[in-house]
Design a protein around this motif. Structure first.
Motif, PDB file in Angstrom:
ATOM      1  N   TYR A  67       0.847  -1.208   0.000  1.00 57.96           N
ATOM      2  CA  TYR A  67       0.000   0.000   0.000  1.00 57.96           C
ATOM      3  C   TYR A  67       0.872   1.244   0.000  1.00 57.96           C
ATOM      4  CZ  TYR A  67      -4.426  -2.412   0.375  1.00 57.96           C
ATOM      5  OH  TYR A  67      -5.525  -3.172   0.089  1.00 57.96           O
ATOM      6  N   ALA A  71       0.925   4.207  -2.941  1.00 54.06           N
ATOM      7  CA  ALA A  71       0.766   5.637  -2.640  1.00 54.06           C
ATOM      8  C   ALA A  71       1.967   6.422  -3.157  1.00 54.06           C
ATOM      9  CB  ALA A  71       0.601   5.833  -1.134  1.00 54.06           C
ATOM     10  N   GLY A  75       2.059   9.402  -5.870  1.00 49.56           N
ATOM     11  CA  GLY A  75       2.736  10.654  -5.523  1.00 49.56           C
ATOM     12  C   GLY A  75       3.719  11.061  -6.600  1.00 49.56           C
ATOM     13  N   THR A 101       1.119  18.136   0.324  1.00 50.67           N
ATOM     14  CA  THR A 101       1.604  16.812  -0.064  1.00 50.67           C
ATOM     15  C   THR A 101       2.608  16.233   0.925  1.00 50.67           C
ATOM     16  OG1 THR A 101       3.287  17.864  -1.411  1.00 50.67           O
ATOM     17  CG2 THR A 101       1.238  17.177  -2.521  1.00 50.67           C
ATOM     18  N   LEU A 104       1.481  13.425   3.373  1.00 50.17           N
ATOM     19  CA  LEU A 104       1.172  12.198   2.636  1.00 50.17           C
ATOM     20  C   LEU A 104       2.445  11.502   2.180  1.00 50.17           C
ATOM     21  CD1 LEU A 104      -1.814  13.458   0.451  1.00 50.17           C
ATOM     22  CD2 LEU A 104      -1.903  11.906   2.415  1.00 50.17           C
ATOM     23  N   SER A 105       3.381  12.300   1.664  1.00 49.24           N
ATOM     24  CA  SER A 105       4.584  11.677   1.131  1.00 49.24           C
ATOM     25  C   SER A 105       5.449  11.119   2.259  1.00 49.24           C
ATOM     26  CB  SER A 105       5.358  12.679   0.265  1.00 49.24           C
ATOM     27  OG  SER A 105       6.376  13.302   0.990  1.00 49.24           O
ATOM     28  N   ALA A 108       3.602   7.840   3.318  1.00 51.14           N
ATOM     29  CA  ALA A 108       3.729   6.771   2.324  1.00 51.14           C
ATOM     30  C   ALA A 108       5.157   6.255   2.300  1.00 51.14           C
ATOM     31  CB  ALA A 108       3.316   7.284   0.949  1.00 51.14           C
TER      32      ALA A 108
END
Lengths: 256, 543
Positions: A67, A71, A75, A101, A104-105, A108
């Protein structure tokens, strides 16, 4: 040509090799390799799952990694293929973009890295899994591990968690898009920080190795399953009738 | 109505002596390879027992087969399509190697190379996966003949279920134990959950003969089929990363020959033949609400091959006349549908399994004999069948979702046959009322007796050869000499049912020349002489 200009001197030999030759060679090897593999080694096209040997670590580490990497892939599409001017046009400036971002980055990247380390540790820790880990696997993990580690580093660097921060959308992204439209502008990549350069090299090496490793399974993600009737009927294939000489995977049991 | 043909099997459990010959020949034919050392497409379990893989019948844990949603829709027990795609990165419901067993071999070389000493050298077990020395703690038939049953058999999912259901005790002390053998292969279901589970679409049911196969080039190793199959008869080849399963020996079936497990069965307890069934009604039949109605629903799917309307529909749907004729002579149709003595294994999984079992009368008859009764007397047998609750209820959990009536009916018929035939064979006055008590006539009892006791090879195995009219044109008959062990060398040879007969001549030739190839071609062995590729020690002149 971009309105944003950089030093216009002719690229050095090293720059030409790294930022013009490498990506094209890597992508050419990847695509032709995949075609070759699909035509001649469909039997070898598999996840080669080791879940049978060990499932306790895998149960957590594998979804975490997969997962995470999905992601991360999304990205990359967003950060590399969408020009900064487009996000500017809808009112998202560079600062806002990165503050949106970044979490999230980071998340991930962390999931991918932790999952990857756990999966590799599992390979070493379980005697069953380790005994069935091929040299091919080990080399692939080396390349993939390097790309992931450098990737996590540059995402931290870009966000300013380490170092001074860097807007890769003004150099790396522009360079990549220039490569993809066959008008390579190596000068953009040449001026990017060293970490980004290393990550890009590692990434393209993974692409080049892709067709020859277990990574091919990523390309057979079975999305068509959602729309298929449950029971598949198929007519007897004339070619598949009867016995054959031992094919790969049908050799007699190992005696060691 | 859409008529389809299905190769089915019946096993008469009363005759199984648990010799494992079927398992061994199957292994030699199909799974003597790296990556499937642990896999037994055919295995023989002692019941009560844990089975192979251990406790595979516990569907609360393994989630195999189908279930009904609240609205009565048929869905896979392991979850809907999206849920399973979401858990594709680690299938949480897949048995591990510890649930099967870690395969091993022995360090035989020590026996020869050990220096002379005061003790005999010992060959140590080595893992067939890691190659390292290991301790053997389990295998595919570790609890053979109830070995260790006091410890392990209470964990048998069916024993557990009976404990909670009837609050009774199944005894595993020597004097009170009962047991029988259950040989298991793939059920080649009409509604296969493994096929439905495969995300890649690599598993399929052959439209000609209903055999369920895995396309090795299309399988990507997602392992959902292993979970989907409630019988755990799809195996993951851990060396190639592909699913593999019982093939119903399709190369032999296509040539009109029985499977290798049937061919080599010492007790001659296996029957092979065709069922004609209505493919349009399979989903509806698998969706009946009460699990105990599934056996009847499954029987209703099977069409009467003697009915002219069915024959016409079969011809319309492309089934050749010789297949229809074979279906009329099918011993499996007679045992399952006409006599109703053969029952499906776990119909409650809703997969419509096509390997049927005649339940064993022996545990009951043995109990009678041991208590000093006449085990051939009809009234004794009928009475005992009802008073010995546990074996019947155990069998009912295996074959009819817990409904004892069909099991009793089957065992009553067998008991009546046993009793009727004693009078017949001893020249006593026949007692037609014994036959009538189970809804049979003396003539039909005699027929059943012939089928179960004296049926010859061609009566037990009614397998029509595959139709290769189209295939033959594409088939490389000219390359028959390239076959395994042939002089043609390395190239992959395609050998179909047609070229099988050409190969016969080649084999006869090779048999007279001392062939010493390492490859043994059991799937194509006709049961006569030395299998192709087996080293021959002397020149044979039998052909």
């Amino acid at each position: 040509m971009s309105a944003f200009t950089v030093a216009q001197s002719a690229p050095t030999a090293v720059e030409s090799i790294l930022w013009i030759a490498l990506p094209y060679v890597a992508l050419a090897v990847m695509i032709s390799g995949l075609v070759w593999r699909y035509r001649y080694d469909r039997f070898g096209w598999s996840t080669r799952s080791s879940q049978m040997y060990e499932s306790r670590i895998m149960r957590i580490a594998s979804p975490l990694f997969h997962y995470g990497i999905i992601a991360v892939g999304l990205g990359h599409v967003l950060g590399l293929l969408v020009p900064q001017s487009w996000t500017d046009a809808i009112g998202i400036d560079a600062h806002l973009y990165h503050s949106l971002t970044m979490p999230l980055s980071i998340a991930a990247g962390a999931a991918t890295l932790v999952g990857f380390v756990a999966l590799v540790a599992r390979r070493r820790a379980s005697a069953l899994v380790f005994s069935r880990t091929t040299t091919n696997d080990k080399v692939m993990y080396l390349f993939l591990g390097a790309a992931i580690l450098l990737g996590v580093f540059v995402s931290w660097y870009a966000s300013g968690l380490v170092g001074e921060g860097h807007n890769y959308r003004e150099d790396v992204s522009v360079w990549l898009r220039s490569v993809l439209i066959f008008q390579p502008q190596p000068e953009y990549m040449a001026q990017a920080p060293l970490g980004f350069q290393l990550h890009v090299v590692a990434g393209f090496l993974v692409f080049a190795a892709w067709p020859f490793t277990r990574l091919v399974h990523a390309l057979s993600a079975p999305v068509q399953y959602v729309a298929r009737p449950y029971i598949v009927y198929r007519s007897r294939e004339p070619r598949s009738a009867g016995a054959r000489t031992a094919r790969r995977g049908w050799e007699p049991t190992r005696r060691d | 109505m859409k008529v389809m043909a299905q190769v089915g099997m019946v096993m008469n459990l009363d005759k199984c002596i648990g010799c494992h010959t079927c398992s061994v020949t199957c292994k030699q034919a199909w799974t003597n390879r790296d990556g499937v050392e642990y896999a037994w497409f055919n295995n023989v379990e002692t019941r009560p027992g844990l089975g192979y893989p251990r406790t595979h019948e516990d569907q609360d844990r393994w989630k195999g087969g189908w279930e009904l949603t609240r609205s009565g829709k048929l869905t896979l027990k392991q979850g809907g399509r999206l849920k399973r795609l979401a858990t594709i990165f680690s299938n949480p419901l897949m048995p591990g190697v510890e649930d099967y067993y870690e395969p091993w071999t022995y360090d035989y070389d020590t026996l020869l190379s050990a220096p002379q000493g005061s003790t005999s050298p010992v060959a140590q077990p080595h893992s067939a996966i890691t190659g390292k020395p290991m301790r053997i703690t389990w295998s595919a038939n570790w609890d053979d003949n109830l070995a260790g049953a006091p410890e392990t058999a209470p964990e048998d999912p069916i024993v557990k279920k009976l404990h909670s259901d009837v609050n009774d005790k199944i005894r595993f002390e020597y004097e009170q134990a009962f047991m029988f053998y259950l040989p298991r292969i793939c059920e080649h279901c009409l509604n296969p959950a493994c096929v439905a589970s495969c995300p890649s679409g690599a598993m399929y049911k052959r439209s000609e003969d209903g055999i369920v196969l895995v396309d090795q080039d299309a399988c990507r190793g997602w392992r959902m089929c292993v979970t989907g199959c409630p019988y755990k008869k799809v195996f993951f080849n851990h060396a190639t990363g592909k699913a593999e399963k019982c093939t119903m020996c399709y190369p032999r079936i296509e040539a009109g020959m029985p499977t290798i497990c049937s061919e080599t069965c010492v007790g001659r307890l296996r029957y092979l033949g065709l069922f004609l069934y209505d493919a349009d009604k399979v989903t509806a039949a698998a969706s009946v609400k009460n699990p105990r109605d599934l056996y009847e629903a499954q029987l209703d799917l099977i069409l009467d091959p003697h009915d002219p309307e069915v024959q016409a529909a079969a011809r319309r749907d492309g089934i050749a006349q010789d297949w229809i004729d074979a279906a009329r002579k099918s011993p499996v149709y007679r045992l399952a549908k006409e006599f109703r003595v053969a029952l499906p294994l776990h119909p409650e999984y809703r997969t419509m399994p096509m390997v049927w079992y005649i339940p064993p009368l022996s545990p009951v008859a043995d109990a009678l004999r041991e208590t000093g009764h006449d085990a051939e007397d009809a009234s004794n047998l009928f009475g005992a069948l009802r008073s010995l609750r546990i074996p019947i209820e155990y069998l009912a959990e295996l074959f009819t979702a817990g409904d004892v009536a069909p099991v009793l009916r089957s065992l009553d018929t067998l008991a009546a046959m046993r009793s009727f035939m004693r009078d017949h064979n001893l020249g006593n006055e026949a007692q037609p009322e014994i036959a009538e008590a189970v809804g049979q006539t003396p003539a039909s009892i005699l027929e059943l007796y012939r089928l179960l006791a004296v049926a010859k090879y061609e009566d037990r195995y009614v397998v029509p050869a595959a139709h290769n009219e189209v295939a033959a044109e594409l088939d490389s008959l000219a390359c028959a000499l390239d076959a395994v062990g042939g002089p043609g060398g390395e190239g992959p040879a395609t050998v179909s049912a047609d070229s099988f007969h050409v190969l016969k001549g080649v084999r006869a030739e090779q048999r007279t020349a001392a062939t010493t190839s390492a490859d043994v071609n059991l799937p194509h062995w006709d049961g006569k002489g030395v299998p192709l590729g087996m080293p021959t020690l002397r020149v044979r002149n039998d052909d």
